[in-house]
Write a protein that holds these residues in place. Sequence first.
Motif, PDB file in Angstrom:
ATOM      1  N   ALA A  27       0.819  -1.215   0.000  1.00  0.00           N
ATOM      2  CA  ALA A  27       0.000   0.000   0.000  1.00  0.00           C
ATOM      3  C   ALA A  27       0.852   1.264   0.000  1.00  0.00           C
ATOM      4  CB  ALA A  27      -0.940   0.000   1.202  1.00  0.00           C
ATOM      5  N   ILE A  28       2.043   1.185   0.579  1.00  0.00           N
ATOM      6  CA  ILE A  28       2.980   2.316   0.569  1.00  0.00           C
ATOM      7  C   ILE A  28       4.023   2.138  -0.530  1.00  0.00           C
ATOM      8  CG2 ILE A  28       4.828   3.472   1.856  1.00  0.00           C
ATOM      9  CD1 ILE A  28       2.151   4.298   2.871  1.00  0.00           C
ATOM     10  N   GLY A  29       4.593   0.939  -0.611  1.00  0.00           N
ATOM     11  CA  GLY A  29       5.707   0.712  -1.522  1.00  0.00           C
ATOM     12  C   GLY A  29       5.363   0.853  -2.988  1.00  0.00           C
ATOM     13  N   VAL A  30       4.201   0.333  -3.401  1.00  0.00           N
ATOM     14  CA  VAL A  30       3.845   0.359  -4.817  1.00  0.00           C
ATOM     15  C   VAL A  30       3.639   1.790  -5.332  1.00  0.00           C
ATOM     16  CG1 VAL A  30       2.091  -0.317  -6.513  1.00  0.00           C
ATOM     17  CG2 VAL A  30       2.972  -2.002  -4.873  1.00  0.00           C
ATOM     18  N   PRO A  31       2.830   2.627  -4.655  1.00  0.00           N
ATOM     19  CA  PRO A  31       2.688   4.000  -5.159  1.00  0.00           C
ATOM     20  C   PRO A  31       3.980   4.810  -5.067  1.00  0.00           C
ATOM     21  CG  PRO A  31       1.470   3.729  -3.102  1.00  0.00           C
ATOM     22  CD  PRO A  31       1.893   2.367  -3.540  1.00  0.00           C
ATOM     23  N   THR A  32       4.816   4.509  -4.073  1.00  0.00           N
ATOM     24  CA  THR A  32       6.093   5.218  -3.965  1.00  0.00           C
ATOM     25  C   THR A  32       6.966   4.934  -5.183  1.00  0.00           C
ATOM     26  OG1 THR A  32       6.033   5.156  -1.541  1.00  0.00           O
ATOM     27  CG2 THR A  32       8.169   5.549  -2.566  1.00  0.00           C
ATOM     28  N   ALA A  33       7.057   3.665  -5.562  1.00  0.00           N
ATOM     29  CA  ALA A  33       7.852   3.306  -6.741  1.00  0.00           C
ATOM     30  C   ALA A  33       7.224   3.854  -8.020  1.00  0.00           C
ATOM     31  CB  ALA A  33       7.994   1.786  -6.820  1.00  0.00           C
ATOM     32  N   ARG A  34       5.909   3.802  -8.099  1.00  0.00           N
ATOM     33  CA  ARG A  34       5.218   4.272  -9.313  1.00  0.00           C
ATOM     34  C   ARG A  34       5.428   5.764  -9.529  1.00  0.00           C
ATOM     35  NH1 ARG A  34      -0.333   3.754  -7.890  1.00  0.00           N
ATOM     36  NH2 ARG A  34      -0.095   5.884  -7.109  1.00  0.00           N
ATOM     37  N   ASP A  35       5.318   6.542  -8.463  1.00  0.00           N
ATOM     38  CA  ASP A  35       5.369   7.994  -8.583  1.00  0.00           C
ATOM     39  C   ASP A  35       6.762   8.579  -8.349  1.00  0.00           C
ATOM     40  OD1 ASP A  35       2.625   7.813  -8.992  1.00  0.00           O
ATOM     41  OD2 ASP A  35       2.157   8.158  -6.867  1.00  0.00           O
ATOM     42  N   GLY A  36       7.685   7.754  -7.836  1.00  0.00           N
ATOM     43  CA  GLY A  36       9.030   8.249  -7.565  1.00  0.00           C
ATOM     44  C   GLY A  36       9.100   9.172  -6.370  1.00  0.00           C
ATOM     45  N   ARG A  37       8.099   9.131  -5.529  1.00  0.00           N
ATOM     46  CA  ARG A  37       8.071   9.962  -4.315  1.00  0.00           C
ATOM     47  C   ARG A  37       7.175   9.298  -3.284  1.00  0.00           C
ATOM     48  NH1 ARG A  37       3.412  13.201  -4.465  1.00  0.00           N
ATOM     49  NH2 ARG A  37       4.352  14.794  -3.160  1.00  0.00           N
ATOM     50  N   PHE A  38       7.401   9.647  -2.024  1.00  0.00           N
ATOM     51  CA  PHE A  38       6.605   9.055  -0.959  1.00  0.00           C
ATOM     52  C   PHE A  38       5.225   9.711  -0.905  1.00  0.00           C
ATOM     53  CE2 PHE A  38      10.889   7.933   0.229  1.00  0.00           C
ATOM     54  CZ  PHE A  38      10.748   6.634   0.710  1.00  0.00           C
ATOM     55  N   PRO A  39       4.164   8.908  -0.778  1.00  0.00           N
ATOM     56  CA  PRO A  39       2.807   9.464  -0.771  1.00  0.00           C
ATOM     57  C   PRO A  39       2.490  10.171   0.535  1.00  0.00           C
ATOM     58  CG  PRO A  39       2.727   7.114  -0.329  1.00  0.00           C
ATOM     59  CD  PRO A  39       4.167   7.431  -0.629  1.00  0.00           C
ATOM     60  N   GLY A 144      11.341  14.217   6.974  1.00  0.00           N
ATOM     61  CA  GLY A 144      10.630  15.043   6.007  1.00  0.00           C
ATOM     62  C   GLY A 144      11.501  15.445   4.830  1.00  0.00           C
ATOM     63  N   ARG A 145      12.755  15.797   5.117  1.00  0.00           N
ATOM     64  CA  ARG A 145      13.666  16.194   4.035  1.00  0.00           C
ATOM     65  C   ARG A 145      14.010  14.991   3.155  1.00  0.00           C
ATOM     66  NH1 ARG A 145      18.534  19.955   5.834  1.00  0.00           N
ATOM     67  NH2 ARG A 145      18.580  20.183   3.568  1.00  0.00           N
ATOM     68  N   TYR A 146      14.169  13.835   3.770  1.00  0.00           N
ATOM     69  CA  TYR A 146      14.421  12.607   3.007  1.00  0.00           C
ATOM     70  C   TYR A 146      13.307  12.376   1.997  1.00  0.00           C
ATOM     71  CZ  TYR A 146      14.320   7.492   2.291  1.00  0.00           C
ATOM     72  OH  TYR A 146      14.247   6.237   1.752  1.00  0.00           O
ATOM     73  N   ALA A 147      12.073  12.454   2.450  1.00  0.00           N
ATOM     74  CA  ALA A 147      10.929  12.157   1.584  1.00  0.00           C
ATOM     75  C   ALA A 147      10.692  13.235   0.534  1.00  0.00           C
ATOM     76  CB  ALA A 147       9.672  11.971   2.434  1.00  0.00           C
ATOM     77  N   ASP A 148      10.880  14.480   0.914  1.00  0.00           N
ATOM     78  CA  ASP A 148      10.409  15.577   0.057  1.00  0.00           C
ATOM     79  C   ASP A 148      11.505  16.370  -0.642  1.00  0.00           C
ATOM     80  OD1 ASP A 148       7.758  14.967   0.770  1.00  0.00           O
ATOM     81  OD2 ASP A 148       7.981  16.104   2.635  1.00  0.00           O
ATOM     82  N   GLU A 149      12.753  16.227  -0.181  1.00  0.00           N
ATOM     83  CA  GLU A 149      13.845  17.001  -0.786  1.00  0.00           C
ATOM     84  C   GLU A 149      14.965  16.129  -1.351  1.00  0.00           C
ATOM     85  OE1 GLU A 149      15.406  20.013   1.832  1.00  0.00           O
ATOM     86  OE2 GLU A 149      13.447  20.344   2.766  1.00  0.00           O
ATOM     87  N   TRP A 150      15.352  15.085  -0.623  1.00  0.00           N
ATOM     88  CA  TRP A 150      16.552  14.342  -0.998  1.00  0.00           C
ATOM     89  C   TRP A 150      16.293  13.261  -2.039  1.00  0.00           C
ATOM     90  CZ3 TRP A 150      18.085  13.148   4.773  1.00  0.00           C
ATOM     91  CH2 TRP A 150      18.377  14.366   5.424  1.00  0.00           C
ATOM     92  N   THR A 151      15.065  12.741  -2.086  1.00  0.00           N
ATOM     93  CA  THR A 151      14.793  11.602  -2.961  1.00  0.00           C
ATOM     94  C   THR A 151      14.866  12.015  -4.429  1.00  0.00           C
ATOM     95  OG1 THR A 151      13.431  10.479  -1.304  1.00  0.00           O
ATOM     96  CG2 THR A 151      13.077   9.866  -3.605  1.00  0.00           C
ATOM     97  N   VAL A 152      15.708  11.310  -5.185  1.00  0.00           N
ATOM     98  CA  VAL A 152      15.902  11.569  -6.614  1.00  0.00           C
ATOM     99  C   VAL A 152      15.086  10.590  -7.445  1.00  0.00           C
ATOM    100  CG1 VAL A 152      17.614  11.596  -8.475  1.00  0.00           C
ATOM    101  CG2 VAL A 152      18.201  12.527  -6.212  1.00  0.00           C
ATOM    102  N   SER A 153      15.103   9.323  -7.066  1.00  0.00           N
ATOM    103  CA  SER A 153      14.342   8.303  -7.785  1.00  0.00           C
ATOM    104  C   SER A 153      14.062   7.132  -6.856  1.00  0.00           C
ATOM    105  CB  SER A 153      15.112   7.808  -9.017  1.00  0.00           C
ATOM    106  OG  SER A 153      16.245   7.046  -8.627  1.00  0.00           O
ATOM    107  N   VAL A 154      13.033   6.373  -7.186  1.00  0.00           N
ATOM    108  CA  VAL A 154      12.661   5.189  -6.416  1.00  0.00           C
ATOM    109  C   VAL A 154      12.429   4.045  -7.391  1.00  0.00           C
ATOM    110  CG1 VAL A 154      11.079   4.188  -4.729  1.00  0.00           C
ATOM    111  CG2 VAL A 154      11.519   6.653  -4.682  1.00  0.00           C
ATOM    112  N   THR A 155      13.032   2.899  -7.103  1.00  0.00           N
ATOM    113  CA  THR A 155      12.876   1.721  -7.952  1.00  0.00           C
ATOM    114  C   THR A 155      12.398   0.543  -7.109  1.00  0.00           C
ATOM    115  OG1 THR A 155      14.713   2.482  -9.342  1.00  0.00           O
ATOM    116  CG2 THR A 155      14.051   0.175  -9.569  1.00  0.00           C
TER     117      THR A 155
END
Length: 200
Positions: A27-39, A144-155
């Motif tokens: 429920a968290i992992g799939v949309p995170t990978a799909r959108d490249g950001r944490f929901p 918060g910075r990890y999720a919204d500023e530092w993340t470049v891509s999610v696979t």
Amino acid sequence: MTHRPMREIRALHTDTTVTVYQAYAPAIGVPTARDGRFPAAWKRDRMTWIKPSFLWMMYRCGWGLKQDQETVLAVEITRDGFEWALRNACLSHYSPDLHSDQAAWKQELRQAPARVQWDPERDVRLNPLPYRSLQLGLAGRAAGRYADEWTVSVTDVTPLAHEVHALVRSGDTAAAERLLPEERAYPAGAELLAHLGGGA
């Protein structure tokens, strides 16, 4: 045999990014990978632990088979953010070599937006190795910075986890090892690790 420091950051990294691993319920992992950001559902006020070691993540999540850890993510973050977290981190346990006393450590731990623990690295069969791997916990503004500023891509690397696991189970550890991410020593000098007991 090449000497490895007891505590060393080994990670897949480029000149500007470093890859860390986490595992979540779909429920968290799939949309995170799909959108490249944490929901929005990802709790930014909760401590979150990131792991540069793919095999330590496999040990923790049971190759993506443990409940609520079925989706394994490779999260590419900026090196600037990663190093900010290390600079502002506190060891998760008291060390008389690094802290003047337990009270000082507890105060530092309360105030630090990040914390570090060093756990035994794992081999491809998930047996402990004689040197340690970094786990980096992020809380408050760091999370918060990890999720919204530092993340470049999610696979989503769940298929890789399952493929490596299948090879290990079949006894072909050499083939399993060839599939592993290329984790090299991260160029973290004394400025980043001395206060965390690293590099020794």
